[in-house]
Design a protein around this motif. Structure first.
Motif, PDB file in Angstrom:
ATOM      1  N   ILE A  26      -8.978 -94.573  92.623  1.00 44.44           N
ATOM      2  CA  ILE A  26     -10.397 -94.868  92.685  1.00 44.44           C
ATOM      3  C   ILE A  26     -11.065 -94.486  91.362  1.00 44.44           C
ATOM      4  O   ILE A  26     -10.759 -93.488  90.750  1.00 44.44           O
ATOM      5  CB  ILE A  26     -11.056 -94.095  93.840  1.00 44.44           C
ATOM      6  CG1 ILE A  26     -10.488 -94.605  95.170  1.00 44.44           C
ATOM      7  CG2 ILE A  26     -12.563 -94.221  93.825  1.00 44.44           C
ATOM      8  CD1 ILE A  26     -10.979 -93.851  96.359  1.00 44.44           C
ATOM      9  N   GLY A  27     -12.004 -95.317  90.917  1.00 43.59           N
ATOM     10  CA  GLY A  27     -12.759 -95.057  89.700  1.00 43.59           C
ATOM     11  C   GLY A  27     -13.965 -95.961  89.666  1.00 43.59           C
ATOM     12  O   GLY A  27     -14.364 -96.510  90.688  1.00 43.59           O
ATOM     13  N   GLU A  28     -14.545 -96.149  88.502  1.00 40.12           N
ATOM     14  CA  GLU A  28     -15.710 -97.006  88.394  1.00 40.12           C
ATOM     15  C   GLU A  28     -15.612 -97.877  87.160  1.00 40.12           C
ATOM     16  O   GLU A  28     -15.120 -97.451  86.123  1.00 40.12           O
ATOM     17  CB  GLU A  28     -16.999 -96.180  88.323  1.00 40.12           C
ATOM     18  CG  GLU A  28     -17.352 -95.497  89.629  1.00 40.12           C
ATOM     19  CD  GLU A  28     -18.720 -94.862  89.564  1.00 40.12           C
ATOM     20  OE1 GLU A  28     -19.322 -94.859  88.477  1.00 40.12           O
ATOM     21  OE2 GLU A  28     -19.184 -94.374  90.611  1.00 40.12           O
ATOM     22  N   VAL A  29     -16.070 -99.114  87.299  1.00 41.62           N
ATOM     23  CA  VAL A  29     -16.179 -99.990  86.145  1.00 41.62           C
ATOM     24  C   VAL A  29     -17.454 -99.625  85.410  1.00 41.62           C
ATOM     25  O   VAL A  29     -18.526 -99.593  86.008  1.00 41.62           O
ATOM     26  CB  VAL A  29     -16.256-101.470  86.580  1.00 41.62           C
ATOM     27  CG1 VAL A  29     -16.510-102.364  85.383  1.00 41.62           C
ATOM     28  CG2 VAL A  29     -14.962-101.872  87.263  1.00 41.62           C
ATOM     29  N   PRO A  30     -17.395 -99.324  84.109  1.00 42.20           N
ATOM     30  CA  PRO A  30     -18.624 -98.965  83.400  1.00 42.20           C
ATOM     31  C   PRO A  30     -19.596-100.133  83.344  1.00 42.20           C
ATOM     32  O   PRO A  30     -19.212-101.272  83.101  1.00 42.20           O
ATOM     33  CB  PRO A  30     -18.108 -98.595  82.002  1.00 42.20           C
ATOM     34  CG  PRO A  30     -16.809 -99.326  81.864  1.00 42.20           C
ATOM     35  CD  PRO A  30     -16.213 -99.320  83.239  1.00 42.20           C
ATOM     36  N   THR A  31     -20.866 -99.855  83.590  1.00 39.70           N
ATOM     37  CA  THR A  31     -21.894-100.888  83.508  1.00 39.70           C
ATOM     38  C   THR A  31     -22.312-101.037  82.055  1.00 39.70           C
ATOM     39  O   THR A  31     -22.769-100.083  81.431  1.00 39.70           O
ATOM     40  CB  THR A  31     -23.107-100.501  84.369  1.00 39.70           C
ATOM     41  OG1 THR A  31     -22.676-100.357  85.713  1.00 39.70           O
ATOM     42  CG2 THR A  31     -24.177-101.580  84.291  1.00 39.70           C
ATOM     43  N   LEU A 231     -20.899-110.128  87.225  1.00 42.08           N
ATOM     44  CA  LEU A 231     -21.585-109.223  88.137  1.00 42.08           C
ATOM     45  C   LEU A 231     -20.739-107.958  88.269  1.00 42.08           C
ATOM     46  O   LEU A 231     -19.558-108.039  88.588  1.00 42.08           O
ATOM     47  CB  LEU A 231     -21.788-109.877  89.501  1.00 42.08           C
ATOM     48  CG  LEU A 231     -22.611-109.064  90.490  1.00 42.08           C
ATOM     49  CD1 LEU A 231     -23.465-109.987  91.344  1.00 42.08           C
ATOM     50  CD2 LEU A 231     -21.725-108.204  91.385  1.00 42.08           C
ATOM     51  N   ALA A 232     -21.345-106.825  88.007  1.00 41.57           N
ATOM     52  CA  ALA A 232     -20.607-105.562  88.028  1.00 41.57           C
ATOM     53  C   ALA A 232     -20.859-104.800  89.318  1.00 41.57           C
ATOM     54  O   ALA A 232     -22.006-104.499  89.662  1.00 41.57           O
ATOM     55  CB  ALA A 232     -21.012-104.704  86.841  1.00 41.57           C
ATOM     56  N   THR A 233     -19.792-104.503  90.063  1.00 46.93           N
ATOM     57  CA  THR A 233     -19.876-103.603  91.214  1.00 46.93           C
ATOM     58  C   THR A 233     -19.263-102.273  90.795  1.00 46.93           C
ATOM     59  O   THR A 233     -18.835-102.114  89.648  1.00 46.93           O
ATOM     60  CB  THR A 233     -19.131-104.175  92.430  1.00 46.93           C
ATOM     61  OG1 THR A 233     -17.719-104.177  92.161  1.00 46.93           O
ATOM     62  CG2 THR A 233     -19.592-105.596  92.734  1.00 46.93           C
ATOM     63  N   SER A 234     -19.186-101.334  91.696  1.00 46.81           N
ATOM     64  CA  SER A 234     -18.687-100.006  91.335  1.00 46.81           C
ATOM     65  C   SER A 234     -17.186 -99.982  91.053  1.00 46.81           C
ATOM     66  O   SER A 234     -16.688 -99.042  90.449  1.00 46.81           O
ATOM     67  CB  SER A 234     -19.009 -98.998  92.444  1.00 46.81           C
ATOM     68  OG  SER A 234     -18.338 -99.349  93.646  1.00 46.81           O
ATOM     69  N   ASN A 235     -16.461-101.001  91.506  1.00 51.40           N
ATOM     70  CA  ASN A 235     -15.014-100.992  91.270  1.00 51.40           C
ATOM     71  C   ASN A 235     -14.464-102.317  90.763  1.00 51.40           C
ATOM     72  O   ASN A 235     -13.258-102.468  90.643  1.00 51.40           O
ATOM     73  CB  ASN A 235     -14.260-100.597  92.546  1.00 51.40           C
ATOM     74  CG  ASN A 235     -14.390-101.642  93.648  1.00 51.40           C
ATOM     75  OD1 ASN A 235     -15.398-102.331  93.754  1.00 51.40           O
ATOM     76  ND2 ASN A 235     -13.353-101.750  94.468  1.00 51.40           N
ATOM     77  N   ALA A 236     -15.340-103.294  90.457  1.00 50.86           N
ATOM     78  CA  ALA A 236     -14.817-104.585  90.018  1.00 50.86           C
ATOM     79  C   ALA A 236     -15.883-105.425  89.329  1.00 50.86           C
ATOM     80  O   ALA A 236     -17.081-105.271  89.578  1.00 50.86           O
ATOM     81  CB  ALA A 236     -14.262-105.363  91.218  1.00 50.86           C
ATOM     82  N   TRP A 237     -15.419-106.315  88.475  1.00 49.64           N
ATOM     83  CA  TRP A 237     -16.239-107.384  87.931  1.00 49.64           C
ATOM     84  C   TRP A 237     -16.065-108.594  88.844  1.00 49.64           C
ATOM     85  O   TRP A 237     -14.948-108.916  89.244  1.00 49.64           O
ATOM     86  CB  TRP A 237     -15.820-107.746  86.520  1.00 49.64           C
ATOM     87  CG  TRP A 237     -16.204-106.721  85.498  1.00 49.64           C
ATOM     88  CD1 TRP A 237     -15.441-105.685  85.052  1.00 49.64           C
ATOM     89  CD2 TRP A 237     -17.449-106.639  84.806  1.00 49.64           C
ATOM     90  NE1 TRP A 237     -16.132-104.951  84.127  1.00 49.64           N
ATOM     91  CE2 TRP A 237     -17.372-105.517  83.954  1.00 49.64           C
ATOM     92  CE3 TRP A 237     -18.622-107.403  84.833  1.00 49.64           C
ATOM     93  CZ2 TRP A 237     -18.433-105.138  83.124  1.00 49.64           C
ATOM     94  CZ3 TRP A 237     -19.674-107.025  84.007  1.00 49.64           C
ATOM     95  CH2 TRP A 237     -19.581-105.905  83.158  1.00 49.64           C
ATOM     96  N   VAL A 238     -17.172-109.261  89.149  1.00 47.87           N
ATOM     97  CA  VAL A 238     -17.136-110.392  90.076  1.00 47.87           C
ATOM     98  C   VAL A 238     -17.677-111.636  89.381  1.00 47.87           C
ATOM     99  O   VAL A 238     -18.741-111.597  88.745  1.00 47.87           O
ATOM    100  CB  VAL A 238     -17.966-110.109  91.341  1.00 47.87           C
ATOM    101  CG1 VAL A 238     -17.883-111.290  92.306  1.00 47.87           C
ATOM    102  CG2 VAL A 238     -17.483-108.831  92.021  1.00 47.87           C
ATOM    103  N   HIS A 239     -16.929-112.734  89.522  1.00 48.82           N
ATOM    104  CA  HIS A 239     -17.378-114.047  89.064  1.00 48.82           C
ATOM    105  C   HIS A 239     -17.343-114.972  90.282  1.00 48.82           C
ATOM    106  O   HIS A 239     -16.293-115.117  90.915  1.00 48.82           O
ATOM    107  CB  HIS A 239     -16.463-114.586  87.972  1.00 48.82           C
ATOM    108  CG  HIS A 239     -16.227-113.623  86.844  1.00 48.82           C
ATOM    109  ND1 HIS A 239     -17.229-113.228  85.986  1.00 48.82           N
ATOM    110  CD2 HIS A 239     -15.102-112.955  86.451  1.00 48.82           C
ATOM    111  CE1 HIS A 239     -16.738-112.371  85.097  1.00 48.82           C
ATOM    112  NE2 HIS A 239     -15.452-112.190  85.369  1.00 48.82           N
TER     113      HIS A 239
END
Length: 268
Positions: A26-31, A231-239
């Motif tokens: 578990i981690g976070e994608v930096p915004t 689109l950035a979520t807490s654990n992934a980039w979304v397209h």
């Protein structure tokens, strides 16, 4: 003479391989400034939050994430990752094409995604080859079917380890070919601008996910255009993909058309 030959007939197409989602810490994608929108929650929470995307729904994708063994856990724990989110109309297009084909050839009732979640099974077939007028060679073939794993493989082809945004793809020439969450299946991502009045910097941006099927012939490639990117979520980039895309990159019909006819085909 009687010989026994066990032969695994695997339904997976060569272009799909054996897909399997993997797990990470578990981690976070930096915004960063690359994000066109941020969501304070996980990828799964975003897909399920209809207020966050009132113009598009992901009920079918969520159903598969919840139903395919281990998939939800993998998507929650895998960080960072990139997902091309598949809207409901994409699944509807694939199912419509499949059921229309099955109806045309009288292959059975209409199917839904739920039908493909059955347990794997084996169909045994006996083939008798006449060698001479008095001698026969008997071969016993085991045909293994795993529709659930096939479905898992298709979903995972839209998911990737690492961060892939429109910007960082453009910075490396406009195309990358990462391995999806699979045992080796390679996809292609493209991004850039469409030239306007001869000036590329004035054109509209584009991003797409491409199924090349291992071919260098671009006319054989199948594109999935992105409608909303970065689109950035807490654990992934979304397209978010266009609603015009057909789930499975036009492979869905070929993979599942014979569902329910496996034993009948052997018995004929």
């Amino acid at each position: 003479m009687k010989q026994i030959l066990l032969k695994n007939v695997i339904l997976f197409m060569a272009v799909c391989g054996l897909f399997s989602c993997q797990e990470y810490e578990i981690g976070e994608v930096p915004t960063t400034k690359a994000a066109t929108e941020t969501y304070e929650g996980t990828l799964y929470a975003y897909l399920a939050d209809k207020d966050a995307h009132p113009q598009v729904t992901f009920d079918s994708l969520l159903f598969l994430i919840d139903s395919l063994p281990g998939l939800k856990d993998s998507l929650e724990r895998h960080v960072p990752m990139t997902v091309f989110a598949i809207p409901d109309p994409c699944f509807e297009k694939a199912l419509y094409a499949l059921n229309r084909y099955r109806s045309s050839y009288e292959l059975g009732d209409e199917l839904s995604l739920k039908d493909f979640l059955i347990e794997p099974f084996t169909v045994w077939d006996t083939i008798i080859n006449q060698i001479t007028t008095e001698e026969f060679d008997t071969i016993v073939v085991a045909r293994n079917y795993d529709y659930r794993r096939l479905l898992d493989s298709l979903v995972c082809s839209y998911c990737f380890d690492g961060e892939y945004t429109m910007q960082n793809i453009s910075e490396v020439g406009g195309a990358v070919e990462p391995v999806a969450l699979t045992f080796g299946h390679q996809m292609r991502m493209e991004s850039g601008r469409i030239s306007a009045s001869g000036a590329e910097e004035l054109g509209s941006r584009y991003m797409r996910l491409v199924e090349t099927s291992g071919s260098k012939v671009t006319t054989q490639w199948v594109n999935a255009e992105v409608e909303t990117f970065n689109l950035a979520t807490s654990n992934a980039w979304v397209h978010i993909l266009s609603k015009e895309h057909e789930f499975g990159f036009n492979n869905f019909e070929q993979l599942f058309y014979n569902y329910g006819n496996e034993k009948k085909k052997v018995e004929e």
